[in-house]
Design a protein around this motif. Sequence first.
Motif, PDB file in Angstrom:
ATOM      1  N   ASN A 254       0.870  -1.179   0.000  1.00 40.59           N
ATOM      2  CA  ASN A 254       0.000   0.000   0.000  1.00 40.59           C
ATOM      3  C   ASN A 254       0.910   1.234   0.000  1.00 40.59           C
ATOM      4  OD1 ASN A 254      -1.773   2.133   0.542  1.00 40.59           O
ATOM      5  ND2 ASN A 254      -3.070   0.882   1.866  1.00 40.59           N
ATOM      6  N   LYS A 255       1.362   1.616  -1.187  1.00 45.48           N
ATOM      7  CA  LYS A 255       2.351   2.681  -1.300  1.00 45.48           C
ATOM      8  C   LYS A 255       1.787   4.050  -0.896  1.00 45.48           C
ATOM      9  CE  LYS A 255       5.478   0.651  -4.702  1.00 45.48           C
ATOM     10  NZ  LYS A 255       4.913  -0.719  -4.705  1.00 45.48           N
ATOM     11  N   LYS A 256       0.511   4.247  -1.122  1.00 47.21           N
ATOM     12  CA  LYS A 256      -0.095   5.533  -0.772  1.00 47.21           C
ATOM     13  C   LYS A 256      -0.001   5.784   0.734  1.00 47.21           C
ATOM     14  CE  LYS A 256      -4.420   8.153  -1.040  1.00 47.21           C
ATOM     15  NZ  LYS A 256      -5.851   8.130  -1.495  1.00 47.21           N
TER      16      LYS A 256
END
Length: 306
Positions: free
Chosen positions: A265-267
């Motif tokens: 989950n890069k965000k």
Amino acid sequence: MAAAAVRLVRRGAAGVTQGLLRGRARSRGSGREVFEKLTVLRRGLTLSLGTFVGYEAFNLISCVTEVHASFKAEEILDQADYLYGSGETEKLYQLLVQHKNSEDAELLWRLARASRDLAQLSRTSAEEKKQLIYEALEYAKKALEKNESNFAAHKWYAICISDVGEYEGIKAKIASAFIIKEHFQKAIELNPKDATSVHLMGIWCYSFADMPWYQSKIAAVLFATPPSSTYEEALHYFQMAEKAEPNFYSKNLLYLGKTYLKLNNKKMALLWLTKAKEYPAHTEEDTQVQKEAVELLNSIQQELKY
């Protein structure tokens, strides 16, 4: 007559101990007067009565001595907490190590923490660091022996066992994992609002979720059911810690970012790593957190370009 004698000794004992608590010299005649009264009692009463009166006087003096010791311990703890809050690691250690033979669990776990913090300083030599780490474990163990209901004693005992594991090898480190988890869980049970204990339980989970394959094989040999965890479980504890005390610790922000990154989950990873990068550096550890956060952010941004 016995009751009167006891009252007389009580007045004398109270006079002496009140002078001790005030911390200043008494008037010229009063101290002598007390001892004269005690002498008269000692000479004029029977042995059995004298023993009883002496016992009563001893109890009174002991009671006030304990109160005096309690006041002294509180004063030391206040000084220790001020130095800890000011980041005066070396001064804090020097203050507390003078009382390493104390029976006070609150003082002893603080000494364990101070020993460990001193060991973590970059200017501490490798030899000194090892010595301090083992000392810290002994202080934490003693704190726990003195008071098993002290959540901080459980927390620091677990931390110090983990630290010592770095010197004992992979086998010993994994073998102690269940003990470490048990004490972190006990600390949380005793004080669910302590964000640090919750964060450290998250670190435990993250470490075993992120365990290299060769360590997993060793763990499988040592235990029928080796210690294990998941990134989801680690995230749960990091979120709990942040909810209990928002922005309390730069490392919790960092691990929230790292865990989201592991969960792809890069965000959310960018969000928490940015918070870790912007967290004001008050300690050497904060500076290291900032450095790692910047490196991870740069890595993510490079990936997003492609």
